[in-house]
Design a protein around this motif. Structure first.
Motif, PDB file in Angstrom:
ATOM      1  N   PHE A 125      71.180  19.611  26.184  1.00  0.00           N
ATOM      2  CA  PHE A 125      71.983  19.148  27.312  1.00  0.00           C
ATOM      3  C   PHE A 125      73.295  19.927  27.300  1.00  0.00           C
ATOM      4  O   PHE A 125      74.390  19.359  27.354  1.00  0.00           O
ATOM      5  N   ALA A 126      73.180  21.243  27.256  1.00  0.00           N
ATOM      6  CA  ALA A 126      74.319  22.118  26.945  1.00  0.00           C
ATOM      7  C   ALA A 126      75.311  22.274  28.085  1.00  0.00           C
ATOM      8  O   ALA A 126      76.449  22.697  27.853  1.00  0.00           O
TER       9      ALA A 126
ATOM     10  N   LEU B  56      73.719  17.372  20.599  1.00  0.00           N
ATOM     11  CA  LEU B  56      73.261  16.891  21.897  1.00  0.00           C
ATOM     12  C   LEU B  56      74.344  16.059  22.571  1.00  0.00           C
ATOM     13  O   LEU B  56      75.077  15.317  21.914  1.00  0.00           O
ATOM     14  N   ASP B  57      74.429  16.235  23.882  1.00  0.00           N
ATOM     15  CA  ASP B  57      75.425  15.551  24.715  1.00  0.00           C
ATOM     16  C   ASP B  57      74.740  15.149  26.019  1.00  0.00           C
ATOM     17  O   ASP B  57      74.953  15.755  27.062  1.00  0.00           O
ATOM     18  N   PRO B  58      73.903  14.107  25.972  1.00  0.00           N
ATOM     19  CA  PRO B  58      73.118  13.742  27.152  1.00  0.00           C
ATOM     20  C   PRO B  58      73.928  12.941  28.166  1.00  0.00           C
ATOM     21  O   PRO B  58      75.050  12.499  27.876  1.00  0.00           O
TER      22      PRO B  58
ATOM     23  N   ALA C  44      69.236   9.854  25.234  1.00  0.00           N
ATOM     24  CA  ALA C  44      68.220  10.892  25.039  1.00  0.00           C
ATOM     25  C   ALA C  44      67.051  10.338  24.238  1.00  0.00           C
ATOM     26  O   ALA C  44      66.665  10.890  23.212  1.00  0.00           O
ATOM     27  N   ALA C  45      66.480   9.233  24.711  1.00  0.00           N
ATOM     28  CA  ALA C  45      65.454   8.525  23.939  1.00  0.00           C
ATOM     29  C   ALA C  45      64.279   9.424  23.576  1.00  0.00           C
ATOM     30  O   ALA C  45      63.787   9.399  22.432  1.00  0.00           O
ATOM     31  N   GLU C  46      63.807  10.223  24.520  1.00  0.00           N
ATOM     32  CA  GLU C  46      62.631  11.066  24.266  1.00  0.00           C
ATOM     33  C   GLU C  46      62.941  12.138  23.222  1.00  0.00           C
ATOM     34  O   GLU C  46      62.157  12.361  22.295  1.00  0.00           O
TER      35      GLU C  46
ATOM     36  N   PRO D  18      68.670  18.785   9.119  1.00  0.00           N
ATOM     37  CA  PRO D  18      69.604  18.149   8.164  1.00  0.00           C
ATOM     38  C   PRO D  18      70.755  17.384   8.810  1.00  0.00           C
ATOM     39  O   PRO D  18      71.181  16.358   8.304  1.00  0.00           O
ATOM     40  N   ARG D  19      71.298  17.897   9.954  1.00  0.00           N
ATOM     41  CA  ARG D  19      72.458  17.262  10.569  1.00  0.00           C
ATOM     42  C   ARG D  19      72.316  17.245  12.086  1.00  0.00           C
ATOM     43  O   ARG D  19      71.754  18.174  12.678  1.00  0.00           O
ATOM     44  N   ILE D  20      72.884  16.212  12.660  1.00  0.00           N
ATOM     45  CA  ILE D  20      72.888  16.063  14.116  1.00  0.00           C
ATOM     46  C   ILE D  20      74.303  15.691  14.549  1.00  0.00           C
ATOM     47  O   ILE D  20      74.914  14.776  13.980  1.00  0.00           O
TER      48      ILE D  20
END
Length: 390
Positions: free
Chosen positions: A262-263, A321-323, A328-330, A341-343
């Motif tokens: 979601f860039a 991610l930046d929904p 961003a369930a899916e 490793p990281r989000i």
């Protein structure tokens, strides 16, 4: 028997320990026997004449300390509903008069037009005569726009005015405002030149089109100018954007392979080290980011219909991610099953953030910290960035 306000509810009402709700009450206020509010140490005088009628603000009566506590509590409460607890860092509050984008409503009444935010829980427009959240450059256009729209709009017809700060000045989009005939075109052209607009665009029902754009309009993100599509998303304030980007970069660390999902225009992708892959559903944003940063691998991809699968996610050290507000369930379901490793997860909705955080926690991730960001000054809107590790 008097009661004391102990917190602010999601919609902005003060709440007593017994659970009673009182509009415009602040933690520390007391409720007298007749139901009146006795102001406490965190109750301030609202700075704007339009408060509380204007729907642009809900919490101008709350001082910064209580407002920051409110933002943190919104996030903590949403997480607690899913059995999650984490370190919530000091909230960042954007200062007054720093909003660089806004959507205003307009309506022709008699011989004049009104322009402003809708009243709280109403379609009535508050005709702005002052504003303590918009950047001065945006508010300076309100009076000239009122005069312009009085000439262009037909009686009882309304529309929408979207304002945004670009590198070249103010970017204006008029929606539902008809421009018919040579005289109207000349009036609008003169307005654009007199106000030195960066761009004027019109959407008369068939999609937005640029009417006036002396030079290509850009927005600078992480020090790099990016073409700004008409109506494109920008973070509400520059300082808020910087705080969110810093939080994302902290979570990413020195990763060499990062996916930014979601860039958008590259708010975070452009700030990231190493090899970066960016996925975005808006074609205009994808093209703008590709032109601005050829080294970033940008893909036009709808992550709701086609999220990255576990195999694709295995190519990355970190996922950003930046929904939208829906979350961003899916995509999060696939992330929970992955070994990334990281989000770094940025959100504008604590409820869907907490829902997705629970999915990640069930997949073995720990939420290390969250940073609240109050970009929408004096509103109930909350933004945040957090770091998950596995």
């Amino acid at each position: 028997m008097t009661e004391t306000i102990v917190r602010i509810a999601a919609r902005g009402e003060g709440v007593t320990e017994s659970g009673r709700h009182f509009p415009f009450a602040v933690p520390g206020d007391t409720i007298a026997n007749d139901g009146s509010i006795v102001a406490g140490p965190h109750h301030q005088v609202p700075p704007c004449r339009h408060f509380p009628a204007c729907g642009g603000c809900q919490l101008q009566h709350v001082d910064d300390a209580a407002y920051g506590d409110y933002l943190a509590a919104r996030i903590a409460g949403a997480l607690a509903q899913h059995g999650l607890v984490t370190k919530i860092r000091e909230p960042h509050l954007s200062p007054p008069r720093s909003r660089r984008r806004a959507s205003l409503r307009t309506l022709k009444l008699g011989q004049r037009a009104v322009i402003g935010f809708n009243s709280a829980r109403s379609n009535q427009i508050v005709d702005l005569r002052e504003c303590h959240i918009l950047r001065p450059e945006l508010f300076a256009l309100v009076a000239p726009l009122r005069e312009l729209l009085g000439a262009l709009l037909k009686p009882r017809r309304g529309g929408e005015v979207q304002l945004a700060m670009a590198d070249q000045g103010v970017d204006v989009l008029l929606k539902g405002v008809g421009v018919e005939g040579l005289a109207a075109i000349e009036t609008l052209t003169e307005f654009c030149t007199q106000q030195q607009l960066a761009r004027m665009s019109l959407d008369q029902g068939l999609g937005p089109e640029a009417f006036y754009e002396p030079v290509p309009v850009t927005a600078t993100l992480s020090g790099r100018p990016v073409a700004l599509p008409i109506g494109a998303f920008l973070q509400a304030t520059e300082d808020g954007e910087a705080v969110l980007a810093a939080a994302v970069c902290e979570a990413v660390g020195e990763a060499t392979r990062t996916a930014d999902l979601f860039a958008g225009l590259g708010t975070f992708a452009l700030a990231l080290p190493g090899q970066v892959y960016a996925a975005e559903a808006s074609r205009d944003a994808v093209l703008a980011l590709k032109r601005a940063a050829p080294a970033i691998a940008v893909e036009h991809r709808d992550l709701y219909r086609r999220p990255l699968d576990v195999g694709e996610l295995a190519n990355f050290d970190v996922v950003v991610l930046d929904p939208p507000r829906a979350g961003a369930a899916e995509q999060v379901a696939n992330l929970a099953a992955s070994a990334v490793p990281r989000i770094a997860y940025v959100s504008c909705n604590p409820a869907t953030y907490a829902r997705d955080a629970k999915t990640l926690a069930d997949g073995g991730y720990a939420l290390a910290w969250v940073r609240p960001v109050g970009q929408f000054r004096w509103s109930t809107h909350v933004e945040l960035a957090g770091c998950f590790t596995k």
